[in-house]
Design an enzyme around this catalytic site. Structure first.
Site, PDB file in Angstrom:
ATOM      1  N   ARG A  69       0.824  -1.207   0.000  1.00 26.62           N
ATOM      2  CA  ARG A  69       0.000   0.000   0.000  1.00 26.62           C
ATOM      3  C   ARG A  69       0.859   1.260   0.000  1.00 26.62           C
ATOM      4  O   ARG A  69       0.516   2.262  -0.648  1.00 26.62           O
ATOM      5  CB  ARG A  69      -0.914  -0.018   1.233  1.00 26.62           C
ATOM      6  CG  ARG A  69      -1.944   1.099   1.277  1.00 26.62           C
ATOM      7  CD  ARG A  69      -2.925   0.888   2.422  1.00 26.62           C
ATOM      8  NE  ARG A  69      -3.877   1.978   2.517  1.00 26.62           N
ATOM      9  CZ  ARG A  69      -4.089   2.703   3.613  1.00 26.62           C
ATOM     10  NH1 ARG A  69      -3.407   2.431   4.718  1.00 26.62           N
ATOM     11  NH2 ARG A  69      -4.979   3.667   3.625  1.00 26.62           N
ATOM     12  N   HIS A  73       0.351   4.233  -2.675  1.00 25.76           N
ATOM     13  CA  HIS A  73       0.053   5.614  -2.277  1.00 25.76           C
ATOM     14  C   HIS A  73       1.165   6.559  -2.702  1.00 25.76           C
ATOM     15  O   HIS A  73       0.909   7.745  -2.934  1.00 25.76           O
ATOM     16  CB  HIS A  73      -0.165   5.685  -0.760  1.00 25.76           C
ATOM     17  CG  HIS A  73      -1.535   5.248  -0.355  1.00 25.76           C
ATOM     18  ND1 HIS A  73      -2.344   5.979   0.495  1.00 25.76           N
ATOM     19  CD2 HIS A  73      -2.258   4.143  -0.683  1.00 25.76           C
ATOM     20  CE1 HIS A  73      -3.499   5.351   0.665  1.00 25.76           C
ATOM     21  NE2 HIS A  73      -3.459   4.227  -0.031  1.00 25.76           N
ATOM     22  N   HIS A 199      -6.172  -5.745  -2.522  1.00 20.20           N
ATOM     23  CA  HIS A 199      -6.950  -5.815  -1.276  1.00 20.20           C
ATOM     24  C   HIS A 199      -7.048  -7.234  -0.740  1.00 20.20           C
ATOM     25  O   HIS A 199      -7.678  -7.464   0.282  1.00 20.20           O
ATOM     26  CB  HIS A 199      -8.353  -5.233  -1.492  1.00 20.20           C
ATOM     27  CG  HIS A 199      -8.365  -3.751  -1.670  1.00 20.20           C
ATOM     28  ND1 HIS A 199      -9.492  -3.033  -2.016  1.00 20.20           N
ATOM     29  CD2 HIS A 199      -7.373  -2.826  -1.554  1.00 20.20           C
ATOM     30  CE1 HIS A 199      -9.205  -1.744  -2.105  1.00 20.20           C
ATOM     31  NE2 HIS A 199      -7.916  -1.592  -1.829  1.00 20.20           N
ATOM     32  N   ASP A 259      -3.742 -14.044  -2.993  1.00 24.65           N
ATOM     33  CA  ASP A 259      -4.461 -15.030  -3.777  1.00 24.65           C
ATOM     34  C   ASP A 259      -5.663 -14.363  -4.442  1.00 24.65           C
ATOM     35  O   ASP A 259      -5.763 -13.134  -4.461  1.00 24.65           O
ATOM     36  CB  ASP A 259      -4.886 -16.218  -2.905  1.00 24.65           C
ATOM     37  CG  ASP A 259      -5.682 -15.802  -1.672  1.00 24.65           C
ATOM     38  OD1 ASP A 259      -6.340 -14.736  -1.716  1.00 24.65           O
ATOM     39  OD2 ASP A 259      -5.641 -16.532  -0.662  1.00 24.65           O
TER      40      ASP A 259
END
Length: 333
Positions: A69, A73, A199, A259
């Site tokens: 992340r 960002h 995510h 996954d």
């Protein structure tokens, strides 16, 4: 069956004017990145990063998501220039202190890896390259795909909280808003649905999704696009929109493993964010979600994710004499 090729072509036609302008400005810098960039100046750079990352993820497997992340960002604000790592100063609030970045983690891990590289190759490897390599290795160590990373990025000297607040894709974003934001970075609709697959790793704080649980739109108790049983489970963890302490897994039961189960949750209306649910509102992204959700196309997703990460890692990079090579990632030289 959705005619995926026609949908993609229509989308690209709409974005072509924007894309041409963006690519005209980004191609030269990206072209200056190369594999083996540090072959003479720091030949063991990838080995050093990987060995340190193995220690970091072994000690804290949950850091894989936050480190991925951080890279995301960073690249969406001023390009992949490590500006997200800079501390705020008396006269400037930096990106990391913008509201969307308040929950970012992993800064100390980046400094740990950077210190190892400084000891081996002083003033040589940029923080931007370090962050890019760490994101790739975080995915690999979480059982995800490997991709080759071109190097040669340099570090930016400017970091703005205002820019971060304006330019980062919001968790409440719908498809029109998200495609517009992605297009400004030279990324398309496929990149949007593929990179949303990140995510599969990590957790989220209650305020980032609580609006879906309480007084949604003033007409429903919860977001109607959210599976009701899943909403009930989320409310057990997130007691109110102001509950900042509680975390929820973005990919329940598999948040430390890279996954395709994220897509299975989204296909069942159990995506945590509105931006996840939005993937079912567009024919092209919905078709991709449902296909990957079958569990029969894991290799396809791994390949697509690698390609999209390479594209994202080339966004707005600084090269050659631009920027600098920071000695410490949290402060300019």
């Amino acid at each position: 069956m959705v005619d995926r090729s026609m949908a993609v072509k229509s989308f690209l036609v709409l974005l072509l004017p924007v894309a041409l302008v963006l690519l005209a400005g980004s191609r030269p810098a990206a072209a200056q990145l190369e594999e083996g960039y540090y072959s003479k100046t720091c030949p063991n750079v990838e080995t050093i990063v990987r060995e340190e990352m193995e220690k970091i993820i072994f000690a804290a497997p949950s850091l894989a998501g936050p480190l991925l992340r951080l890279h995301f960002h960073d690249c969406f604000v001023r390009g992949c220039d490590a500006s997200v790592l800079l501390n705020s100063t008396e006269g400037n609030m930096a990106e990391r202190d913008a509201k969307p970045n308040k929950s970012l983690r992993g800064f100390s891990s980046v400094e740990r890896v950077k210190a190892k590289l400084e000891a081996a190759c002083p003033n040589t490897v940029s923080c931007a390259d370090v962050l890019t390599l760490m994101a790739r290795d975080a995915v690999v160590l979480a059982k995800g795909p490997f991709w080759s990373v071109t190097l040669g990025r340099r570090d930016g000297r400017v970091s703005s909280a205002t820019e971060a607040a304006d330019q980062l894709p919001p968790s409440y974003g719908d498809i029109p808003l998200l495609t517009k934001i992605f297009a400004t970075k030279g990324l398309d609709l496929k990149d949007l649905v593929v990179l949303s697959g990140a995510h599969t790793l990590g957790t989220a704080h209650c305020p980032s999704y609580a609006n879906r649980l309480y007084n949604f739109s003033g007409a429903y108790h919860a977001d109607p696009s959210l599976d009701s049983e899943y909403a009930d489970r989320l409310r057990m963890r997130c007691k109110s929109v102001d509950d900042k302490a509680m975390l929820s897994e973005m990919d329940p039961g598999s948040y430390k493993t890279f996954d395709t189960s994220y897509y299975r949750h989204v296909s069942k209306r159990r995506g945590l964010f509105q931006s996840d649910a939005a993937l079912l509102t567009d024919a092209t992204t919905k078709e991709y979600v449902q296909r990957i959700a079958t569990g029969k196309f894991d290799d396809e997703f791994f390949g697509d994710f690698s390609e999209s990460m390479i594209k994202m890692g080339n966004v707005g990079v600084l090269t050659r004499v631009e920027g600098e090579i920071r000695k410490k990632c949290y402060i300019v030289n």
